[in-house]
Design an enzyme around this catalytic site. Structure first.
Site, PDB file in Angstrom:
ATOM      1  N   LYS A 128      41.814  17.726  18.517  1.00  0.00           N
ATOM      2  CA  LYS A 128      43.220  17.460  18.212  1.00  0.00           C
ATOM      3  C   LYS A 128      44.030  18.689  18.605  1.00  0.00           C
ATOM      4  O   LYS A 128      43.449  19.741  18.890  1.00  0.00           O
ATOM      5  CB  LYS A 128      43.419  17.091  16.754  1.00  0.00           C
ATOM      6  N   LYS A 157      36.295  14.444  -1.923  1.00  0.00           N
ATOM      7  CA  LYS A 157      36.464  14.886  -0.533  1.00  0.00           C
ATOM      8  C   LYS A 157      35.946  13.826   0.447  1.00  0.00           C
ATOM      9  O   LYS A 157      36.587  13.499   1.449  1.00  0.00           O
ATOM     10  CB  LYS A 157      35.731  16.220  -0.334  1.00  0.00           C
ATOM     11  N   PHE A 214      40.996  20.517   1.679  1.00  0.00           N
ATOM     12  CA  PHE A 214      41.659  19.408   2.380  1.00  0.00           C
ATOM     13  C   PHE A 214      42.507  19.879   3.559  1.00  0.00           C
ATOM     14  O   PHE A 214      43.288  19.098   4.104  1.00  0.00           O
ATOM     15  CB  PHE A 214      42.522  18.602   1.402  1.00  0.00           C
ATOM     16  N   LEU A 215      42.383  21.148   3.934  1.00  0.00           N
ATOM     17  CA  LEU A 215      43.249  21.632   5.023  1.00  0.00           C
ATOM     18  C   LEU A 215      42.953  20.912   6.331  1.00  0.00           C
ATOM     19  O   LEU A 215      41.859  20.389   6.546  1.00  0.00           O
ATOM     20  CB  LEU A 215      43.075  23.146   5.213  1.00  0.00           C
ATOM     21  N   TYR A 224      47.960   6.054  14.046  1.00  0.00           N
ATOM     22  CA  TYR A 224      48.135   6.201  15.496  1.00  0.00           C
ATOM     23  C   TYR A 224      46.823   5.865  16.207  1.00  0.00           C
ATOM     24  O   TYR A 224      45.804   6.504  15.941  1.00  0.00           O
ATOM     25  CB  TYR A 224      48.577   7.625  15.844  1.00  0.00           C
ATOM     26  N   CYS A 275      34.633  17.036  10.902  1.00  0.00           N
ATOM     27  CA  CYS A 275      34.546  16.467   9.552  1.00  0.00           C
ATOM     28  C   CYS A 275      34.340  14.955   9.508  1.00  0.00           C
ATOM     29  O   CYS A 275      33.350  14.488   8.957  1.00  0.00           O
ATOM     30  CB  CYS A 275      35.794  16.846   8.751  1.00  0.00           C
TER      31      CYS A 275
END
Ligand code: NAD
Length: 438
Positions: free
Chosen positions: A327, A210, A155-156, A257, A266
């Site tokens: 990002k 996940k 989940f990083l 946002y 992902c």
């Protein structure tokens, strides 16, 4: 304890390095020989804050090793992680070629009893497929060794990967027997000293967790993007609305946002894959399908604003783009909304000058000489007819607007991340467009 991690990308390299840092002996394996050669020479293939020094320190202390050979790398390992890529097939399903070829290679070379853990994001049933492939290889060479399978989705977040790995909010582990659970618990013990939970569950539940997590996060993004687009039409400000709804604890204010659509390696592929899994099982995920459709629309929102402002005449207009990665704090440009915008601008004959603090090299590999690579953020704006802020790197947050005004051909800003104050920019004589700001 000795472990091996197959796949030395954003997930595998961080996983291997963080385990090594906890005292475990780790071999990171990749079939990209050049990547392994570079890592052995101290060249780190990805940008991830804090990673380089951690790799060098653990490599120096001989706790972290690199290999391009699975047989060599898994020798004496108690646990072998598979953290290879699972890109989209053309029909949206997850391509398991890398996972199953790594599994086959393990089956061909393992000599001791081991636990094989799938960390790649994979659809339900993949552990069973991997188990079958490994057993086939063991049977073929009549090897008398046994193995257990586990699912341990990751989940990083890129850009905060080390913090997320070392202090995870939760760890999810799917197992089918107690012994495997105990081994996994031993490995992960030091990462939950903060009392955050390890959730043990069956393998199928771990695999789907996940996808459900990423689908939920993508849903929040598409939801707030749609409300933002409505705000644009109604003359309301999404920033007020976001705060107004986010303070409700049932809703919360994280991941609300608006922006130019979700991207990255992902969300897009995982949303597609969960839709496909459901479809193959005779069920339609209508909410998640709508999330994807809304995102396809959203990827065009900034371009549409630009195009409308310039009356669809973009030929030879110059655009200064701030931010290329999908990002901040990563050099990953996979499915980046910025690259998507640039491609559209180029298709329409515009000239693009771009700057990103970490993703210039990756972008050059992708776009070559089709755009101009600026030496700094301000240089990207020299002679520009408009600027588009596409990635909210912290160094873009408080720029010198006087310098910007002097450099630009026209004072027009498209703020894809709503980081600037429209009132202030208006006072300074800029024409400002955000997302959902009326
Ligand atoms: P990546 O593309 O950065 O790295 C994958 C690595 O695996 C590459 O270096 C590639 O050369 C190697 N590889 C592929 N096939 C191999 C094989 N057969 N043997 C040895 N090496 C092989 O991918 P990533 O971003 O690290 O993602 C890996 C998995 O983790 C994916 O399933 C992804 O969905 C999942 N995941 C990614 C993130 C993220 O933020 N990137 C977060 C959580 C989960």
């Amino acid at each position: 304890m000795k472990i091996a991690v197959i796949g030395t990308g954003y997930v595998g390299l961080v996983t291997g390095t963080c385990f090594a840092d906890s005292g475990v002996t780790v071999t990171c394996i990749d079939n990209d020989k050049e990547k392994i050669r570079q890592l052995k020479n101290g060249v780190i293939p990805i940008y991830e804050p804090g990673l380089e020094s951690m790799i060098k320190s653990n490599f120096g202390k001989k706790r972290l090793f690199f290999s391009s050979d699975i047989a060599e790398g898994i020798k004496d390992a108690e646990i072998v992680f598979i953290a290879v890529g699972t890109p989209s097939e053309s029909d949206g399903s997850a391509d398991l070629t890398n996972v199953l070829s790594a599994a086959r290679e393990i089956g061909r070379s393992m000599t001791d009893d081991i636990v094989i853990v799938i960390k790649s994001t994979v659809p339900v049933g993949t552990s069973k497929k991997a188990r079958k492939v490994i057993q086939e290889e063991l049977d073929r060479r009549k090897a008398d060794v046994s193995f257990d399978m586990a699912s341990n989705p990751e989940f990083l977040k890129e850009g905060a990967a080390i913090e997320d790995f070392q202090r995870p909010e939760r760890i999810v582990i799917g197992v089918d027997n107690e012994k495997t659970g105990k081994i996994m618990k031993k490995l992960y013990m030091t990462f939950v000293l903060n009392n955050h939970p390890i959730y043990f569950m069956d393998i199928a539940s771990a695999e789907i967790t996940k996808y459900a997590a990423n689908a939920m996060l993508a849903t929040r993004i598409s939801f707030i993007n749609e409300i933002a687009n409505l705000c644009d039409l109604l003359g309301a400000d999404i920033n007020n609305v976001r705060k107004g709804i986010g303070s409700d604890s049932r809703i919360g204010n994280k991941f609300l946002y608006p922006g130019p659509g979700y991207g990255g390696s992902c969300f897009p592929k995982d949303v597609k894959a969960i839709i496909k899994t459901a479809h193959e099982n005779g069920y339609e995920l209508n909410v998640i399908k709508a999330v994807e459709k809304a995102n396809e629309y959203q990827k065009n929102v900034i371009f549409n604003k630009i195009s409308a402002f310039f009356n669809n005449k973009l030929k030879d207009r110059v655009f200064g783009i701030w931010g290329l990665s999908f990002k901040p704090r990563t050099n990953d440009i996979r499915e980046s909304p910025s690259i998507y915008l640039i491609e559209k601008l180029l298709e329409n004959g515009a000239v693009v000058k771009a700057y990103d603090p970490a993703a210039m090299a990756e972008t050059k590999k992708r776009l070559g000489n089709r755009i101009i690579y600026a030496s700094d953020q301000y240089e990207a704006l020299r002679g520009a007819d408009a600027m588009a802020l596409m990635t909210e790197w912290s160094e873009f947050r408080l720029p010198n607007f006087n310098t910007i005004a002097n450099l630009m051909n026209a004072k027009v800003i498209f703020d894809g991340r709503n980081i600037y104050d429209p009132a202030e920019l208006k006072k300074r004589g800029f024409v400002y467009f955000g997302i959902g700001r009326g």
